[in-house]
Structures are given as structure tokens and as C-alpha cells.
Design a protein around this motif. Sequence first.
Motif, short mmCIF file in Angstrom:
data_model
loop_
_atom_site.label_atom_id
_atom_site.label_comp_id
_atom_site.label_asym_id
_atom_site.label_seq_id
_atom_site.Cartn_x
_atom_site.Cartn_y
_atom_site.Cartn_z
N SER A 183 33.64 25.46 90.86
CA SER A 183 32.78 25.98 91.93
C SER A 183 31.64 26.83 91.40
O SER A 183 30.58 26.90 92.02
N SER A 184 31.84 27.48 90.26
CA SER A 184 30.76 28.32 89.72
C SER A 184 29.56 27.50 89.28
O SER A 184 28.47 28.04 89.08
N ASN A 185 29.75 26.18 89.14
CA ASN A 185 28.63 25.31 88.73
C ASN A 185 27.89 24.70 89.92
O ASN A 185 26.88 24.03 89.73
N TYR A 186 28.38 24.91 91.13
CA TYR A 186 27.70 24.37 92.29
C TYR A 186 26.34 25.05 92.47
O TYR A 186 26.22 26.26 92.28
N PRO A 187 25.32 24.29 92.84
CA PRO A 187 24.01 24.92 93.04
C PRO A 187 23.92 25.63 94.37
O PRO A 187 24.55 25.24 95.36
N GLY A 188 23.12 26.70 94.40
CA GLY A 188 22.76 27.34 95.65
C GLY A 188 21.59 26.58 96.28
O GLY A 188 21.19 25.52 95.81
N ARG A 189 21.04 27.15 97.32
CA ARG A 189 19.95 26.47 98.03
C ARG A 189 18.62 26.66 97.30
O ARG A 189 18.32 27.73 96.78
N SER A 190 17.84 25.62 97.27
CA SER A 190 16.51 25.65 96.66
C SER A 190 15.50 26.19 97.67
O SER A 190 15.86 26.56 98.80
N THR A 191 14.24 26.17 97.31
CA THR A 191 13.19 26.44 98.29
C THR A 191 12.86 25.16 99.04
O THR A 191 13.21 24.05 98.61
N MET A 192 12.18 25.29 100.16
CA MET A 192 11.75 24.09 100.88
C MET A 192 10.82 23.25 100.02
O MET A 192 10.89 22.01 100.03
N GLU A 193 9.94 23.89 99.30
CA GLU A 193 9.00 23.15 98.46
C GLU A 193 9.74 22.35 97.39
O GLU A 193 9.40 21.19 97.12
N GLU A 194 10.76 22.95 96.78
CA GLU A 194 11.53 22.23 95.76
C GLU A 194 12.25 21.02 96.36
O GLU A 194 12.29 19.95 95.74
N THR A 195 12.79 21.20 97.55
CA THR A 195 13.46 20.07 98.20
C THR A 195 12.47 18.96 98.51
O THR A 195 12.73 17.77 98.22
N LEU A 196 11.34 19.31 99.10
CA LEU A 196 10.35 18.28 99.45
C LEU A 196 9.78 17.62 98.20
O LEU A 196 9.52 16.40 98.21
N ASN A 197 9.57 18.38 97.15
CA ASN A 197 9.07 17.78 95.92
C ASN A 197 10.05 16.76 95.36
O ASN A 197 9.65 15.72 94.83
N ALA A 198 11.35 17.07 95.46
CA ALA A 198 12.36 16.12 94.99
C ALA A 198 12.33 14.84 95.82
O ALA A 198 12.41 13.72 95.29
N ILE A 199 12.19 14.97 97.13
CA ILE A 199 12.13 13.82 98.01
C ILE A 199 10.88 12.99 97.72
O ILE A 199 10.95 11.75 97.58
N LYS A 200 9.74 13.65 97.61
CA LYS A 200 8.48 12.94 97.36
C LYS A 200 8.49 12.24 96.01
O LYS A 200 8.00 11.11 95.87
N SER A 201 9.05 12.90 95.00
CA SER A 201 9.12 12.30 93.67
C SER A 201 9.97 11.03 93.69
O SER A 201 9.60 10.00 93.11
N ASP A 202 11.10 11.10 94.38
CA ASP A 202 11.95 9.91 94.48
C ASP A 202 11.23 8.77 95.20
O ASP A 202 11.35 7.60 94.82
N LEU A 203 10.49 9.09 96.26
CA LEU A 203 9.79 8.05 97.00
C LEU A 203 8.68 7.43 96.17
O LEU A 203 8.45 6.21 96.23
N THR A 204 7.99 8.24 95.39
CA THR A 204 6.95 7.70 94.52
C THR A 204 7.54 6.74 93.49
O THR A 204 7.04 5.63 93.28
N ASP A 205 8.65 7.17 92.87
CA ASP A 205 9.30 6.31 91.88
C ASP A 205 9.84 5.04 92.52
O ASP A 205 9.74 3.95 91.94
N ALA A 206 10.42 5.17 93.71
CA ALA A 206 10.96 4.00 94.39
C ALA A 206 9.85 3.01 94.73
O ALA A 206 9.99 1.80 94.52
N TYR A 207 8.73 3.52 95.24
CA TYR A 207 7.61 2.66 95.60
C TYR A 207 7.07 1.93 94.38
O TYR A 207 6.87 0.70 94.42
N ASN A 208 6.85 2.63 93.29
CA ASN A 208 6.30 2.01 92.09
C ASN A 208 7.24 0.94 91.53
O ASN A 208 6.80 -0.13 91.10
N ALA A 209 8.54 1.23 91.56
CA ALA A 209 9.51 0.25 91.05
C ALA A 209 9.54 -1.00 91.91
O ALA A 209 9.60 -2.13 91.39
N LEU A 210 9.47 -0.83 93.22
CA LEU A 210 9.52 -1.98 94.11
C LEU A 210 8.23 -2.79 94.07
O LEU A 210 8.26 -4.03 94.13
N VAL A 211 7.10 -2.12 93.95
CA VAL A 211 5.83 -2.83 93.82
C VAL A 211 5.83 -3.68 92.56
O VAL A 211 5.37 -4.84 92.56
N ALA A 212 6.35 -3.11 91.46
CA ALA A 212 6.40 -3.87 90.21
C ALA A 212 7.29 -5.10 90.36
O ALA A 212 6.95 -6.20 89.90
#
Length: 514
Positions: A183-212
Amino acid sequence: MKKSLISLFMLGALVTSCDMNLEPQGSLSTDTSELSFDDMTKLRMGLYPSFRSLSSGSYITIPELMMDKFNGTLDNGNRNGQLANKLFNSSTGEFETIYYNEYSAIAAANFVMQEIEKFKASNTVEGEDALLLERYEGEAKFFRAYYYWYLFEHFCQPYTADKAQTPALGLSLQLTYAPGGISSNYPGRSTMEETLNAIKSDLTDAYNALVAYEAMDDSDLQPETAYLSSDVVKAFEARVCLAIGDYAGAIAAAEPVVTSKRYELVPATAYESLWLDDSGTELIMLPSASASEGGGIGIYGIYNSTSVATSSDYIPCEDILLAYEEGDVRMESFFNAKQLNIQTQNYITFAFNKYPGNAAMAGNGRLNKSKPFRASELYLILAEAYAVQGTTPAKGLDYLNDLLEARYEAGTFTDLALQGSALIDRIREERAKELIGEGFRFGDLRRWGIGFTRSIDYPVIDQVAQNPVALKNALNPLGGRVVYEAGDSRYTWPIPSAEMDINPQLAGQQNPGY
């Protein structure tokens, strides 16, 4: 052991615990270093059933029943009653189930990405196989983004730029597969910006992979595809951008999909078939489901009884029923006149019938296929983004008129001529009318900053139906006491108390009001 791991993963047999890094059951001591390319394909295919489940069912009905368009009857046995009547708290079981299922699906996506990377590191992969592996990894990233967004939109406060970097308002992020249970290794909550950046990064990578991949095989760039495509990624990106107030981003993502003309709006004459037969040109994605292989969703039974013809758990409120004008095919597609018998008294009203059951799916549960992305949503996104952005609001009106032209019987609709707040209000009304029951109402009201008082009165229906006793007498009176103020803390779900207890990093990070 290798085959055991694959078969268990394909069955979705994930360990049930509070660990965010859940591992496929039985695989803790399994050596996956000898997995084949076929195993990569099997792992990839294992992600799709989870998406089909997590984009339908209670994941879309709960955000609807909590809001202002449905009333519970006295016969519903308090099913979903805590949620519908604003009596929920951090121990409410539905929130805990959703929270852990989303994180379990994220862990599964992380696991697939890890195994693909391990396979690429130990094997020479070229040509078509290389594109396939990139596609699989892109799909896993899309699914992870989708699940994190669901969590963000429900378990985090509404996004505003001034709160973007405030500590502990985002999600607990786990972007690698790291099984453990400490349990000591579980992450706490990030900032909203960090969460959204993670989501946006995944979508960019997903889009590029599917377009290819689509440069080699573009067969999924068509309506009713069972698999992800670059169009699906853009449709979802548009949804995210609209929700966080990035109107330029919403337009940039949605418009190419709409103007491609690959997903024409279903005409009024065929609109009912979209829901009866689960088919239509505006379905950007239609996850696989069949009578023989399963995968159907039973939303009809959440609102109506599948065994008692005169019973319903939840019925639509009068204001939404009266919002549909003459000639609007959505009225007869979504609702049907029904006689209820509640505590020996008969009432005539309308039941919610948007998910009537596809005869081809068989079974007594009235099953339909999941419809996570439709072109009509993109038209509404474009209408709202252009109208609110204000630079070219006329384009927003055009998209709204295009949608409504397809929703009215021939000769019954005249183009609207609205601007300013009147246009925005009509777009919001059309979102309610078009997307009712699809899980959007909770997110819409909270991002608009709009409250409501739910009404259990049906004066027009009582008069027209000549109900001998007012319909409100058949409804749970608690529903008529549900009030959400603008900015109400209940527009954000609580982090489940079980998660707060197991993860010490979350101390002091519960959402306000809980």
C-alpha cells in the motif's frame, strides 16, 4: 503456464482487490518471456470485451438516473434509489464497483502494453507485423485514456483552468504495469493538468498508431466498425475537449470526421431502426455482440420490467416528454405509451424505450449492442463549440439545423434562425433530447454549471391520459425533493471509502462534501 495466462486474461479474470495494479489471475509466477505474436493478438482482443462493458450498462445509466430526466416509481424496490434520490455517500457500493472496474481495465491495458514492449525488445518485428503491434499498443492507450476520462469526469471536480495545477484534484495515475500490493507504493492523486496530459498523450499516440495502420488497411474507417479507428479516437477527443472548454480543440477533432461523409446521419425514416436493430450509418463504432457469443447490454430492464408488462422502475419526467415537437421521430423512437399498475392503481404514462431489445440478440433480457460513438454527438459538439466560441456562431447553427433536419419527418421542420444565448439554450436542449439515456446528462449539467429541482408532477399527461389519480402518487416522493444547486458538490462522486482506507497516499484527498 503461458497458455493459462492468456486464457485467463481473455476471460477477463482479474483479481478482485483494492490494488490499482491488478494482475490477471493466476499469472503472478508466470513467465511471459516466450509469448508469441499470436499471443499479442489474443491479449489485444482481450481488451475489447472490457470496453464494451465499460461503455454501456450502469456506466451510462447511473449518470442519467441521478439527474433531472427520470423519476423512480414506488414499485422499483429502491433499485438505484440511493443514487437517484441523492442519498449516496463514499460507501455507496455502485461507486466502488465502477471505480475498481475502471482501474482494473486500466491495469489490463498497462499489462498489454508491457507485454508488447517486451515482445518487441526480444524479437525482430518488421513490415505488417510491426504495424499491427503499433496498432495493438495504440488501442491499449486509447482504452486507458477512455477509462481515465470516465474517472476524471465523475470522480474529480469540474475542470477549470485556475484549478489545473492545484495538488490532489486529479486522479491517482498508474501509467505502467506494476503489480505488487504494497500500500505504501500506491500513488496519491495527481493534479488535473497531469491527469489531462496523460489522457491527451495516450490519445495522440493512439491516433498516430491507427493512422499508420490505416495506411495499409483502412477497412475500419466505416460505420459500425467493431474495432477502434482513427475516427473513433477523434470522436472521443472532441468529447473530451468540449468538456474542458477547449472549443477550438473540439472543432479540430470533430469536424474532419463529420466532413469525411463516412458517417451520415440516419434519416428520420430509419431512425427507429438505429435502436431496434443496432444498425445505421451514423454509428462510428459498434462493439461486437451477438446472440451466440453474448456481449449484449440489458438497459431496457433498468428502466422497465422485462417480466411484468405494467411495471417500470423509472419513467421519464414530463418536461423532457413535452420537449419533443410534432414530427420529431425521436419521441416515438425513445418512448412508448404504457399502462402502469402501481400498488393496485392504474396510470397511463410514457416509458423509456430507447433500448427496446434487438430481436437478433435473443434472450429475455431485451439486449442491445453498445453504441459508444455516434455522428449525432459530433454534430452537437460542433454546434456548441462554434456557438460558445463566438467567432463563427453561424456554423454552429448550421450543424444544429443539419442534425434536426434528420430528426424530423419530411416537411415538418423549418431551419432555426437563432443566435446568442437562444442558440446555446437550444443546443443544450437538443443534447438532452438526442442523447437521453446515453450517459451524458451528468457531465453536461456539471460543466454548464446548471442546477435543477426534479419534478414528479405530470399535469399535462394526467389531463390527456385522464388518469383518475395523479401520476405523482405512483412515484417515490423522495425524487421530488432532489435539488442540485449550480456547482453542487454532488456533481463530483466520492472516492470510495474502501480506497481511502487502503491507500495511505489519499489521506486528506477526498472530494469536498464527503
